[in-house]
Design a protein around this motif. Structure first.
Motif, PDB file in Angstrom:
ATOM      1  N   LEU A   1     -15.325   1.919  -5.029  1.00  0.00           N
ATOM      2  CA  LEU A   1     -15.267   1.276  -3.725  1.00  0.00           C
ATOM      3  C   LEU A   1     -14.105   1.738  -2.852  1.00  0.00           C
ATOM      4  O   LEU A   1     -14.273   1.937  -1.646  1.00  0.00           O
ATOM      5  N   ALA A   2     -12.901   1.879  -3.427  1.00  0.00           N
ATOM      6  CA  ALA A   2     -11.717   2.207  -2.620  1.00  0.00           C
ATOM      7  C   ALA A   2     -11.595   3.696  -2.332  1.00  0.00           C
ATOM      8  O   ALA A   2     -10.938   4.086  -1.351  1.00  0.00           O
ATOM      9  N   VAL A   3     -12.201   4.528  -3.162  1.00  0.00           N
ATOM     10  CA  VAL A   3     -12.104   5.966  -2.947  1.00  0.00           C
ATOM     11  C   VAL A   3     -13.440   6.531  -2.456  1.00  0.00           C
ATOM     12  O   VAL A   3     -13.566   6.974  -1.319  1.00  0.00           O
TER      13      VAL A   3
ATOM     14  N   GLU B   1       0.824  -1.219   0.000  1.00  0.00           N
ATOM     15  CA  GLU B   1       0.000   0.000   0.000  1.00  0.00           C
ATOM     16  C   GLU B   1       0.855   1.265   0.000  1.00  0.00           C
ATOM     17  O   GLU B   1       0.561   2.230   0.703  1.00  0.00           O
ATOM     18  N   MET B   2       1.906   1.252  -0.770  1.00  0.00           N
ATOM     19  CA  MET B   2       2.831   2.377  -0.795  1.00  0.00           C
ATOM     20  C   MET B   2       3.049   2.935  -2.197  1.00  0.00           C
ATOM     21  O   MET B   2       3.180   4.147  -2.375  1.00  0.00           O
ATOM     22  N   LEU B   3       3.081   2.077  -3.202  1.00  0.00           N
ATOM     23  CA  LEU B   3       3.423   2.506  -4.562  1.00  0.00           C
ATOM     24  C   LEU B   3       2.461   3.545  -5.107  1.00  0.00           C
ATOM     25  O   LEU B   3       2.851   4.402  -5.912  1.00  0.00           O
ATOM     26  N   GLU B   4       1.193   3.488  -4.681  1.00  0.00           N
ATOM     27  CA  GLU B   4       0.203   4.450  -5.173  1.00  0.00           C
ATOM     28  C   GLU B   4       0.317   5.807  -4.491  1.00  0.00           C
ATOM     29  O   GLU B   4      -0.451   6.726  -4.802  1.00  0.00           O
ATOM     30  N   HIS B   5       1.275   5.955  -3.580  1.00  0.00           N
ATOM     31  CA  HIS B   5       1.431   7.212  -2.845  1.00  0.00           C
ATOM     32  C   HIS B   5       2.700   7.981  -3.229  1.00  0.00           C
ATOM     33  O   HIS B   5       2.989   9.009  -2.610  1.00  0.00           O
ATOM     34  N   VAL B   6       3.463   7.483  -4.203  1.00  0.00           N
ATOM     35  CA  VAL B   6       4.733   8.136  -4.548  1.00  0.00           C
ATOM     36  C   VAL B   6       4.699   8.643  -5.995  1.00  0.00           C
ATOM     37  O   VAL B   6       3.968   8.113  -6.828  1.00  0.00           O
ATOM     38  N   PRO B   7       5.516   9.660  -6.291  1.00  0.00           N
ATOM     39  CA  PRO B   7       5.555  10.190  -7.651  1.00  0.00           C
ATOM     40  C   PRO B   7       6.102   9.207  -8.681  1.00  0.00           C
ATOM     41  O   PRO B   7       5.683   9.223  -9.839  1.00  0.00           O
ATOM     42  N   ASP B   8       7.049   8.349  -8.283  1.00  0.00           N
ATOM     43  CA  ASP B   8       7.740   7.478  -9.232  1.00  0.00           C
ATOM     44  C   ASP B   8       7.796   6.041  -8.709  1.00  0.00           C
ATOM     45  O   ASP B   8       8.800   5.616  -8.148  1.00  0.00           O
TER      46      ASP B   8
ATOM     47  N   ARG C   1      -9.977  10.670   4.553  1.00  0.00           N
ATOM     48  CA  ARG C   1     -10.235  11.304   3.258  1.00  0.00           C
ATOM     49  C   ARG C   1      -8.950  11.908   2.698  1.00  0.00           C
ATOM     50  O   ARG C   1      -8.175  12.513   3.425  1.00  0.00           O
ATOM     51  N   GLY C   2      -8.756  11.730   1.409  1.00  0.00           N
ATOM     52  CA  GLY C   2      -7.554  12.224   0.757  1.00  0.00           C
ATOM     53  C   GLY C   2      -6.415  11.233   0.736  1.00  0.00           C
ATOM     54  O   GLY C   2      -5.344  11.522   0.208  1.00  0.00           O
ATOM     55  N   THR C   3      -6.640  10.048   1.318  1.00  0.00           N
ATOM     56  CA  THR C   3      -5.588   9.029   1.344  1.00  0.00           C
ATOM     57  C   THR C   3      -5.242   8.562  -0.060  1.00  0.00           C
ATOM     58  O   THR C   3      -4.064   8.364  -0.389  1.00  0.00           O
ATOM     59  N   HIS C   4      -6.249   8.376  -0.901  1.00  0.00           N
ATOM     60  CA  HIS C   4      -6.030   7.797  -2.223  1.00  0.00           C
ATOM     61  C   HIS C   4      -6.393   8.763  -3.337  1.00  0.00           C
ATOM     62  O   HIS C   4      -7.335   9.554  -3.215  1.00  0.00           O
ATOM     63  N   HIS C   5      -5.621   8.671  -4.420  1.00  0.00           N
ATOM     64  CA  HIS C   5      -5.886   9.424  -5.647  1.00  0.00           C
ATOM     65  C   HIS C   5      -5.946   8.409  -6.785  1.00  0.00           C
ATOM     66  O   HIS C   5      -4.951   7.756  -7.097  1.00  0.00           O
ATOM     67  N   HIS C   6      -7.131   8.299  -7.376  1.00  0.00           N
ATOM     68  CA  HIS C   6      -7.368   7.220  -8.341  1.00  0.00           C
ATOM     69  C   HIS C   6      -6.399   7.252  -9.513  1.00  0.00           C
ATOM     70  O   HIS C   6      -6.013   6.200 -10.044  1.00  0.00           O
ATOM     71  N   ASP C   7      -5.965   8.433  -9.909  1.00  0.00           N
ATOM     72  CA  ASP C   7      -5.061   8.515 -11.062  1.00  0.00           C
ATOM     73  C   ASP C   7      -3.680   7.943 -10.759  1.00  0.00           C
ATOM     74  O   ASP C   7      -2.903   7.667 -11.681  1.00  0.00           O
ATOM     75  N   LYS C   8      -3.375   7.728  -9.472  1.00  0.00           N
ATOM     76  CA  LYS C   8      -2.084   7.149  -9.089  1.00  0.00           C
ATOM     77  C   LYS C   8      -2.155   5.629  -8.918  1.00  0.00           C
ATOM     78  O   LYS C   8      -1.128   4.990  -8.671  1.00  0.00           O
TER      79      LYS C   8
END
Length: 245
Positions: free
Chosen positions: A174-176, A135-142, A188-195
């Protein structure tokens, strides 16, 4: 609470692959990390599934494991309790303080380090039997750079096991929308679907890092039915196991 800027200036590489807003969000929620009924309830419910998937590929006793993006230490502690020698890596200083205090209370030995994974991998090349990145890769720029660092840190023939969210319409709903804004299961704000990352994209990233995909599994998280299990549905949360060639 230390400010994010102070933590970065004192401890982070200037080239750290990090989203400062995400780090700040997790630091603000650090005090709730170990509350099984709090805002990180989902992580507590998913952790046995992550452990079960890892054990399909790697035994824990006497193995050297690096947990990248360890947060407050839910997975790191579980792996250490199972007999592994665990290093937990994160850039959220307040979360690491929570992890260290909880480890002291529980009597579990985990080496928690405030360091960028690229810097850590440079200093510990081919050191670990297993590298986890949950649950980390979707939170980083690269995310590609993260996988390269994980591949550098693991021994030849070792495992890199990741979990993330698929960029699908189902995960958006469901996840967002549902998890964050309807049921308040995560802040809220934990996830950004485009990432979010499609399994095919993550497989390709792994291949470019010298990692070969071995298996995948979906993680079903249904708080209404109280059903949490591994399955073959990769449309929302999924796990992927790579082996270093």
């Amino acid at each position: 609470m230390r400010t994010l800027l102070a933590a970065k200036d004192a401890n982070m590489s200037q080239s750290a692959n990090v989203d400062a807003q995400q780090i700040d969000l997790f630091n603000q929620q650090a005090h709730q990390w170990w509350d099984p009924n709090g805002q990180f309830n989902a992580l507590h419910k998913l952790n046995p599934l992550r452990m079960a998937f890892i054990q399909q590929h790697q035994d824990f006793p006497e193995q050297k494991i690096l947990d990248v993006g360890c947060g407050g230490g839910i997975l790191a502690e579980a792996m250490a309790q199972a007999g592994a020698e665990v290093t937990g890596l994160d850039l959220a200083d307040d979360l690491l303080q929570v992890a260290r205090l909880h480890a002291l209370d529980s009597g579990v030995k985990v080496n928690y380090v405030l360091e960028d994974v690229a810097d850590h991998a440079q200093a510990h090349a081919e050191h670990y039997d297993l590298v986890t990145c949950m649950e980390m890769l979707e939170h980083v720029p690269d995310p590609q750079a993260i996988l390269h660092a994980c591949a550098k840190a693991v021994k030849p023939g070792g495992w890199v096991i990741c979990s993330t969210l698929n960029r699908s319409n189902k995960s958006l709903l469901l996840a967002v929308i549902t998890a964050e804004y309807v049921l308040n299961l995560v802040p809220r704000g934990t996830h950004h679907h485009d990432k979010f990352i499609k399994p095919s994209e993550l497989t390709q990233m792994g291949r470019q890092a010298g990692l070969v995909m071995q298996s995948t599994a979906g993680m079903e998280f249904n708080p209404i039915l109280k059903r949490y299990r591994l399955n073959d549905d990769l449309s929302i949360n999924y796990l992927i196991a790579f082996k270093k060639v």
